[in-house]
Design a protein around this motif. Structure first.
Motif, PDB file in Angstrom:
ATOM      1  N   PHE A  21       0.828  -1.210   0.000  1.00  0.00           N
ATOM      2  CA  PHE A  21       0.000   0.000   0.000  1.00  0.00           C
ATOM      3  C   PHE A  21       0.862   1.259   0.000  1.00  0.00           C
ATOM      4  O   PHE A  21       0.597   2.219  -0.743  1.00  0.00           O
ATOM      5  CB  PHE A  21      -0.927  -0.013   1.213  1.00  0.00           C
ATOM      6  N   SER A  60       2.261   1.746  -3.363  1.00  0.00           N
ATOM      7  CA  SER A  60       1.236   2.113  -4.343  1.00  0.00           C
ATOM      8  C   SER A  60       0.953   3.617  -4.314  1.00  0.00           C
ATOM      9  O   SER A  60       0.549   4.196  -5.329  1.00  0.00           O
ATOM     10  CB  SER A  60      -0.054   1.329  -4.082  1.00  0.00           C
ATOM     11  N   SER A  75     -14.431   4.554  -5.438  1.00  0.00           N
ATOM     12  CA  SER A  75     -13.702   3.858  -4.381  1.00  0.00           C
ATOM     13  C   SER A  75     -14.390   2.550  -4.044  1.00  0.00           C
ATOM     14  O   SER A  75     -15.582   2.362  -4.332  1.00  0.00           O
ATOM     15  CB  SER A  75     -13.588   4.731  -3.123  1.00  0.00           C
ATOM     16  N   LEU A 125     -10.629   2.233  -0.500  1.00  0.00           N
ATOM     17  CA  LEU A 125      -9.503   2.594  -1.366  1.00  0.00           C
ATOM     18  C   LEU A 125     -10.043   3.075  -2.708  1.00  0.00           C
ATOM     19  O   LEU A 125     -10.972   2.481  -3.265  1.00  0.00           O
ATOM     20  CB  LEU A 125      -8.580   1.388  -1.574  1.00  0.00           C
ATOM     21  N   ALA A 183     -10.295   3.993  -6.741  1.00  0.00           N
ATOM     22  CA  ALA A 183     -10.070   3.159  -7.923  1.00  0.00           C
ATOM     23  C   ALA A 183      -8.620   3.249  -8.376  1.00  0.00           C
ATOM     24  O   ALA A 183      -8.017   2.244  -8.773  1.00  0.00           O
ATOM     25  CB  ALA A 183     -11.015   3.595  -9.044  1.00  0.00           C
ATOM     26  N   TRP A 238      -6.507   1.136  -6.143  1.00  0.00           N
ATOM     27  CA  TRP A 238      -6.610  -0.287  -6.495  1.00  0.00           C
ATOM     28  C   TRP A 238      -5.756  -0.626  -7.711  1.00  0.00           C
ATOM     29  O   TRP A 238      -5.113  -1.679  -7.757  1.00  0.00           O
ATOM     30  CB  TRP A 238      -8.064  -0.659  -6.779  1.00  0.00           C
ATOM     31  N   TYR A 263      -2.121  -0.537  -6.523  1.00  0.00           N
ATOM     32  CA  TYR A 263      -1.887  -1.704  -5.663  1.00  0.00           C
ATOM     33  C   TYR A 263      -1.798  -2.964  -6.515  1.00  0.00           C
ATOM     34  O   TYR A 263      -0.925  -3.819  -6.296  1.00  0.00           O
ATOM     35  CB  TYR A 263      -3.025  -1.829  -4.644  1.00  0.00           C
ATOM     36  N   GLY A 264      -2.691  -3.083  -7.499  1.00  0.00           N
ATOM     37  CA  GLY A 264      -2.694  -4.261  -8.359  1.00  0.00           C
ATOM     38  C   GLY A 264      -1.428  -4.394  -9.180  1.00  0.00           C
ATOM     39  O   GLY A 264      -0.880  -5.490  -9.351  1.00  0.00           O
ATOM     40  N   TRP A 278       1.295  -5.475  -6.858  1.00  0.00           N
ATOM     41  CA  TRP A 278       1.017  -6.856  -6.450  1.00  0.00           C
ATOM     42  C   TRP A 278       1.538  -7.833  -7.497  1.00  0.00           C
ATOM     43  O   TRP A 278       2.227  -8.802  -7.179  1.00  0.00           O
ATOM     44  CB  TRP A 278      -0.490  -7.023  -6.257  1.00  0.00           C
ATOM     45  N   VAL A 281      -4.341  -8.728   0.338  1.00  0.00           N
ATOM     46  CA  VAL A 281      -5.448  -7.944  -0.222  1.00  0.00           C
ATOM     47  C   VAL A 281      -6.676  -8.051   0.676  1.00  0.00           C
ATOM     48  O   VAL A 281      -7.371  -7.073   0.931  1.00  0.00           O
ATOM     49  CB  VAL A 281      -5.797  -8.422  -1.646  1.00  0.00           C
ATOM     50  N   THR A 287      -7.141  -5.616   3.651  1.00  0.00           N
ATOM     51  CA  THR A 287      -7.263  -4.177   3.323  1.00  0.00           C
ATOM     52  C   THR A 287      -6.405  -3.298   4.238  1.00  0.00           C
ATOM     53  O   THR A 287      -6.919  -2.561   5.092  1.00  0.00           O
ATOM     54  CB  THR A 287      -8.740  -3.715   3.396  1.00  0.00           C
ATOM     55  N   TRP A 313      -4.850  -0.569   4.020  1.00  0.00           N
ATOM     56  CA  TRP A 313      -4.984   0.882   3.993  1.00  0.00           C
ATOM     57  C   TRP A 313      -6.011   1.390   5.019  1.00  0.00           C
ATOM     58  O   TRP A 313      -6.034   2.565   5.336  1.00  0.00           O
ATOM     59  CB  TRP A 313      -5.407   1.332   2.595  1.00  0.00           C
TER      60      TRP A 313
END
Length: 527
Positions: free
Chosen positions: A148, A151, A173, A177, A179, A182, A185-186, A189, A384, A387, A389
């Motif tokens: 996080f 990101s 969101s 978090l 969009a 995400w 983060y993705g 990841w 994930v 969460t 964050w």
């Protein structure tokens, strides 16, 4: 001794059941006597140990040079002590970490096995799963936090270069978090999973250059901020807020800062054997730890203080987050260089501290069905689900998180150190750590050492209580003992050490081995 792990299916079988492919640095020794429920190509002893002191040094560079490390160091200024006192606290704390890391590194380096396997001679061949799961879950939590934090660097890059991303950051969101969050983060990841999937050799290569790269950018950032501020004379290195504390009142605060530094490194400190197992000698481990911890951490801390101090004259406010510092600079090149650098830094610590550990830990639970790679992916998915964050957002949350995690890790550390150095006197039967035969020395009672588990309970309950009870007690107006939570790691580790030594003294369970006995690995023998 040169024992040896693997990362894929490189294995040597005494009975010829597994053809021995061309030997590499990750080949392991799997004897016919090893039970398949305890050994696979990731957990068995290494056949060859090849990491130098620099690889260990680079490991700590990756572990220290992160957004989390920068923010944690910066948050110490909120304690109210002067900058020089913060630096002293950081140095004292990191020297303590170095000494403790040297201890926990030794059994894994001598035996060539990762942390969860090392715990078998103390907790029992079956009982070792509980320390593995505890450490694995903690690593998952940290993995999510670090991903996080990294990101957020990507968010800044997207917002700077792709104007349309502003809508993703503000209008949409999910689960707390945005969009854009995400998406960032993705991306990280997947990137971390890709590096991890390629194995330990790739991870070693990554950390060998990631740490120095972050250093280079940190020096550039520090020089830029100092010049922008008008030179060193325009920078006040005293970042503490409020009225200065007297010397007497500052001492307890400094001790608290030391405790927070140790707690920050509690996770990688416990499972450092996952990496020390690859080192050629114990001497090289200690050398790498010296340069990677006190020396490296001192330089990084000085850079942190200089950069944070310079933000006051440059931006008109104190900024202790390097990502926000880069964001305030604003120029496209600075945002791109700084953002990508701190992404690299955080990916480095995440992989070495929070990906490798649960990979070994979860594989240890069921070596037949869970490989090292599968264990790592379990951790990635878990990161994930929690969460991160939503619970890691401010200085108080940082400190509270460190206290709680430290309370779980401390007892395990104390028991392992007591078992290896005091009770077993550094003598271990390696082959007995891979058998479920009731005649094995580490079978104890149905695979569990009752002394280890009683010590864990006796130390764990006070440790956890010291971490989670002070805050609600203060809120209820009963008593203010909030400072106690800062020492949860020390409470847990000290009680675990003491309880296990006393239990083994009055009702011994661990074998008392002689160095001359066949199959005994004597860690007291010098390199």
């Amino acid at each position: 001794m040169t024992a040896s792990t693997a990362e894929g299916i490189e294995a040597v079988s005494g009975g010829g059941k597994t053809p021995a492919p061309k030997e590499n640095d990750n080949a392991v020794i799997i004897k016919d006597s090893y039970d398949e429920r305890l050994a696979n190509a990731d957990l068995a002893p290494l056949k060859k140990q090849s990491w130098s002191w620099y690889n260990i040094f680079a490991f700590w560079m990756s572990d220290v040079h992160s957004v989390g490390g920068y923010v944690t160091a910066g948050s110490l200024f909120a304690l109210g002590i002067a900058s020089w006192q913060v630096l002293i606290s950081l140095i004292v704390g990191i020297v303590i970490v170095q000494l403790l890391v040297n201890l926990v590194a030794k059994p894994s380096q001598r035996l060539g096995v990762p942390f969860p396997v090392t715990t078998r001679f103390v907790f029992g061949v079956k009982g070792a799963n509980i320390p593995a799961v505890i450490r694995g879950i903690i690593a998952v939590a940290w993995y999510g936090v670090q991903t996080f934090l990294a990101s957020e660097s990507l968010d800044i890059i997207f917002l700077k270069f792709i104007p349309a991303s502003h809508a993703l950051a503000t209008d949409y969101s999910f689960l707390g978090l945005s969009a854009l969050g995400w998406i960032s983060y993705g991306i990280l990841w997947v990137a971390q999973a890709a590096v991890f999937w390629r194995g330990m050799d790739t991870i070693r290569s990554f950390i060998d250059w990631a740490g120095p790269l972050v250093y280079a950018v940190m020096f550039i950032l520090a020089i830029y901020l100092v010049v922008k501020a008008g030179g060193p004379s325009h920078i006040n290195l005293n970042l503490s807020s409020g009225a200065p504390l007297s010397f007497g009142k500052s001492i307890p605060v400094m001790i608290t800062a030391v405790a927070l530094v140790v707690s920050y490194f509690a996770g990688p400190m416990l499972n450092f054997g996952d990496f020390s197992r690859y080192a050629t000698t114990y001497k090289s481990v200690k050398k790498g730890n010296f340069w990677g911890l006190p020396v490296n951490f001192l330089v990084f801390s000085l850079l942190t203080v200089v950069c944070a101090s310079a933000t006051v004259p440059v931006f008109g406010e104190l900024i202790t987050d390097p990502i926000k510092t880069v964001e305030h600079i604003g120029t496209p090149f600075a945002v791109l260089l700084g953002g990508l650098t701190f992404v690299t830094a955080t990916v480095g610590i995440n992989i070495v501290a929070n990906f490798v550990s649960p990979a070994f830990d979860f594989s240890h639970v069921n070596p037949q069905k869970i490989s090292w790679r599968m264990g790592g992916m379990i951790a990635a998915v878990g990161s994930v689900i929690i969460t991160p964050w939503n619970w890691y957002a401010n200085d108080q949350a940082i400190h509270y998180t460190l206290d709680l995690l430290g309370s779980l890790i401390g007892p395990l550390f104390g028991i392992l150190i007591a078992g290896y150095f005091v009770v077993s006197k550094q003598r271990v039967l390696l082959d007995d750590m891979f058998t479920l035969n009731p005649t094995g020395h580490y079978w104890y009672r149905n695979g569990f050492n009752p002394n280890a588990w009683l010590a864990l309970v006796l130390a764990g309950i006070p440790g956890i209580a010291s971490a989670i009870l002070p805050t609600p007690l203060k809120q209820l107006g009963i008593v203010d003992i909030t400072q106690l939570s800062n020492y949860s790691w020390f409470i847990g580790a000290g009680l675990g050490y003491l309880a296990f030594v006393l239990l083994e003294r009055y009702r011994p369970q661990m074998p008392h081995l002689e160095a001359s006995e066949p199959g005994v690995y004597d860690g007291a023998i010098a390199d």
